[in-house]
Design a protein around this motif. Sequence first.
Motif, PDB file in Angstrom:
ATOM      1  N   GLY A   1       0.557  -1.402  -0.215  1.00 15.78           N
ATOM      2  CA  GLY A   1      -0.188   0.132   0.348  1.00 15.78           C
ATOM      3  C   GLY A   1       1.252   1.131   0.037  1.00 15.78           C
ATOM      4  N   LEU A   2       0.135   2.704  -0.214  1.00 13.60           N
ATOM      5  CA  LEU A   2       0.535   3.935   0.158  1.00 13.60           C
ATOM      6  C   LEU A   2       0.142   4.170   1.012  1.00 13.60           C
ATOM      7  CD1 LEU A   2      -0.015   4.609  -3.951  1.00 13.60           C
ATOM      8  CD2 LEU A   2       2.071   3.607  -2.466  1.00 13.60           C
ATOM      9  N   LEU A   3       1.468   5.014   1.567  1.00 13.11           N
ATOM     10  CA  LEU A   3       1.105   6.128   2.653  1.00 13.11           C
ATOM     11  C   LEU A   3       1.389   7.145   1.933  1.00 13.11           C
ATOM     12  CD1 LEU A   3       1.259   6.057   6.890  1.00 13.11           C
ATOM     13  CD2 LEU A   3       2.348   7.906   5.454  1.00 13.11           C
ATOM     14  N   GLY A   4       0.203   8.669   2.418  1.00 12.65           N
ATOM     15  CA  GLY A   4       0.933  10.191   2.173  1.00 12.65           C
ATOM     16  C   GLY A   4      -0.128  10.883   2.936  1.00 12.65           C
ATOM     17  N   PHE A   5       1.104  11.891   3.049  1.00 11.64           N
ATOM     18  CA  PHE A   5       0.795  13.349   3.785  1.00 11.64           C
ATOM     19  C   PHE A   5       0.539  14.038   2.917  1.00 11.64           C
ATOM     20  CE2 PHE A   5       1.723  17.125   6.267  1.00 11.64           C
ATOM     21  CZ  PHE A   5       0.534  17.219   6.729  1.00 11.64           C
ATOM     22  N   SER A   6      -0.513  15.363   2.406  1.00 11.37           N
ATOM     23  CA  SER A   6      -0.648  16.365   1.972  1.00 11.37           C
ATOM     24  C   SER A   6      -0.002  15.990   0.500  1.00 11.37           C
ATOM     25  CB  SER A   6       0.286  17.450   2.522  1.00 11.37           C
ATOM     26  OG  SER A   6      -0.077  18.614   1.921  1.00 11.37           O
ATOM     27  N   GLN A   7       0.391  17.021   0.059  1.00 15.04           N
ATOM     28  CA  GLN A   7       0.918  16.462  -1.537  1.00 15.04           C
ATOM     29  C   GLN A   7       1.145  14.414  -1.848  1.00 15.04           C
ATOM     30  OE1 GLN A   7       4.776  18.074  -3.241  1.00 15.04           O
ATOM     31  NE2 GLN A   7       3.449  18.555  -4.528  1.00 15.04           N
ATOM     32  N   GLY A   8       1.916  14.114  -1.023  1.00 18.97           N
ATOM     33  CA  GLY A   8       1.852  12.725  -1.079  1.00 18.97           C
ATOM     34  C   GLY A   8       0.297  12.003  -0.542  1.00 18.97           C
ATOM     35  N   ALA A   9      -0.359  13.047   0.300  1.00 18.21           N
ATOM     36  CA  ALA A   9      -1.605  12.266   0.406  1.00 18.21           C
ATOM     37  C   ALA A   9      -2.400  12.100  -0.944  1.00 18.21           C
ATOM     38  CB  ALA A   9      -2.045  12.232   1.246  1.00 18.21           C
ATOM     39  N   ILE A  10      -2.205  12.952  -1.608  1.00 19.16           N
ATOM     40  CA  ILE A  10      -3.039  13.528  -3.002  1.00 19.16           C
ATOM     41  C   ILE A  10      -2.385  12.344  -4.248  1.00 19.16           C
ATOM     42  CG2 ILE A  10      -3.328  15.236  -4.867  1.00 19.16           C
ATOM     43  CD1 ILE A  10      -3.101  17.599  -2.389  1.00 19.16           C
ATOM     44  N   LEU A  11      -1.793  12.574  -4.207  1.00 19.20           N
ATOM     45  CA  LEU A  11      -0.255  11.684  -5.089  1.00 19.20           C
ATOM     46  C   LEU A  11      -0.531  10.274  -4.876  1.00 19.20           C
ATOM     47  CD1 LEU A  11       1.339  12.266  -6.899  1.00 19.20           C
ATOM     48  CD2 LEU A  11       3.326  11.286  -5.971  1.00 19.20           C
ATOM     49  N   SER A  12      -0.870   9.524  -3.509  1.00 21.57           N
ATOM     50  CA  SER A  12      -1.411   8.362  -2.854  1.00 21.57           C
ATOM     51  C   SER A  12      -2.609   8.373  -3.382  1.00 21.57           C
ATOM     52  CB  SER A  12      -1.311   8.335  -1.831  1.00 21.57           C
ATOM     53  OG  SER A  12       0.129   8.231  -1.065  1.00 21.57           O
ATOM     54  N   ALA A  13      -3.589   8.872  -3.115  1.00 23.95           N
ATOM     55  CA  ALA A  13      -4.984   8.663  -3.885  1.00 23.95           C
ATOM     56  C   ALA A  13      -5.147   8.182  -4.751  1.00 23.95           C
ATOM     57  CB  ALA A  13      -5.687   9.383  -2.711  1.00 23.95           C
ATOM     58  N   ALA A  14      -4.536   9.164  -5.504  1.00 22.54           N
ATOM     59  CA  ALA A  14      -4.636   9.098  -6.777  1.00 22.54           C
ATOM     60  C   ALA A  14      -4.315   8.150  -7.776  1.00 22.54           C
ATOM     61  CB  ALA A  14      -4.012  10.192  -7.724  1.00 22.54           C
ATOM     62  N   LEU A  15      -3.055   7.597  -7.020  1.00 21.03           N
ATOM     63  CA  LEU A  15      -2.030   6.728  -7.792  1.00 21.03           C
ATOM     64  C   LEU A  15      -3.096   5.069  -8.142  1.00 21.03           C
ATOM     65  CD1 LEU A  15       0.925   6.711  -6.356  1.00 21.03           C
ATOM     66  CD2 LEU A  15       0.733   6.920  -9.011  1.00 21.03           C
ATOM     67  N   PRO A  16      -4.164   3.934  -7.252  1.00 22.76           N
ATOM     68  CA  PRO A  16      -5.308   3.242  -7.639  1.00 22.76           C
ATOM     69  C   PRO A  16      -5.070   3.053  -9.087  1.00 22.76           C
ATOM     70  CG  PRO A  16      -5.061   4.113  -5.142  1.00 22.76           C
ATOM     71  CD  PRO A  16      -4.195   4.883  -5.534  1.00 22.76           C
ATOM     72  N   ASN A  17      -6.080   4.228  -9.419  1.00 25.35           N
ATOM     73  CA  ASN A  17      -6.606   4.292 -10.215  1.00 25.35           C
ATOM     74  C   ASN A  17      -5.810   4.367 -11.665  1.00 25.35           C
ATOM     75  OD1 ASN A  17      -9.784   3.700  -9.407  1.00 25.35           O
ATOM     76  ND2 ASN A  17     -10.291   5.100  -9.142  1.00 25.35           N
ATOM     77  N   LEU A  18      -4.866   5.730 -11.638  1.00 22.91           N
ATOM     78  CA  LEU A  18      -4.237   5.520 -12.251  1.00 22.91           C
ATOM     79  C   LEU A  18      -3.414   4.794 -13.270  1.00 22.91           C
ATOM     80  CD1 LEU A  18      -2.663   9.456 -11.060  1.00 22.91           C
ATOM     81  CD2 LEU A  18      -4.130   8.625 -13.614  1.00 22.91           C
ATOM     82  N   GLN A  19      -2.903   3.911 -12.121  1.00 22.43           N
ATOM     83  CA  GLN A  19      -2.564   2.341 -12.323  1.00 22.43           C
ATOM     84  C   GLN A  19      -3.764   0.873 -13.111  1.00 22.43           C
ATOM     85  OE1 GLN A  19      -1.770  -0.221  -8.949  1.00 22.43           O
ATOM     86  NE2 GLN A  19       0.525  -0.890  -9.814  1.00 22.43           N
ATOM     87  N   ASP A  20      -4.985   1.736 -12.243  1.00 24.83           N
ATOM     88  CA  ASP A  20      -5.918   0.782 -13.179  1.00 24.83           C
ATOM     89  C   ASP A  20      -5.474   0.925 -14.353  1.00 24.83           C
ATOM     90  OD1 ASP A  20      -5.958  -1.253 -11.010  1.00 24.83           O
ATOM     91  OD2 ASP A  20      -8.157   0.107 -10.270  1.00 24.83           O
ATOM     92  N   LYS A  21      -6.076   2.669 -15.466  1.00 15.10           N
ATOM     93  CA  LYS A  21      -6.215   3.259 -16.268  1.00 15.10           C
ATOM     94  C   LYS A  21      -4.848   3.032 -17.026  1.00 15.10           C
ATOM     95  CE  LYS A  21      -9.796   5.143 -15.765  1.00 15.10           C
ATOM     96  NZ  LYS A  21     -10.713   4.966 -14.217  1.00 15.10           N
TER      97      LYS A  21
END
Length: 220
Positions: free
Chosen positions: A104-124
């Motif tokens: 998994g990914l753990l992110g804070f602030s800019q790292g959180a915005i990035l982390s949350a986007a990555l699963p669907n960016l990966q799926d696409k």
Amino acid sequence: MGSEGDEKRIIKKPRFLCLHGFRTSAEILKKQVHKWPQSVINELDLVFLDAPFPCQGKSDVEGIFDPPYYEWFQFNKEFTEYTNFDECLQYIEDYMIKHGPFDGLLGFSQGAILSAALPNLQDKGVALTKVPKVKFLIIIGGAKFRSPCVAEKAYSSLIRCPSLHFLGETDFLRQYGSELIECCVEPVVIHHPKGHTIPRLDDESLKTMMSFIEKIKKDI
């Protein structure tokens, strides 16, 4: 026998790649996260990564945490245009190839915005195409990308992996963090009274967090 049992237990720890906030660092995020009780830290295998770009301006943590400071990508005032975004995605993937696998990914602030986007960016097929799927998220002070071309790929379908979100009462990103939570199928939310920070865990938050960890451990 004892060492074999210990080894098995270690293997079962969910392994998270941890992405720090804007103009901070892996070392700073490590210090912030280690405010959590040892009982939480012991259950996770946390790997902290410095962002690829040295910070290009003043850091909000100057005078609180020592430099160096880094940023994942650069953006305009409206947070709708990004510079070095593709390079950032490639950098994260390269690290995951060399040092993974990660659960998994753990992110804070800019790292959180990035982390949350990555699963669907990966799926696409836009990011992380050469590494195993991101299975879990821990999002602290998160939000959504505002660029239409990134948002369309990141949020057009719901984020399906189990996710834990920290939402601060006085966080300036609170509204945007709530919007992100609405994009998730299985969000677990810890509310805290602080602002844009990594909070300490009170008894209720600790219980919620340990329950989330126990749940995801069954899926690794």
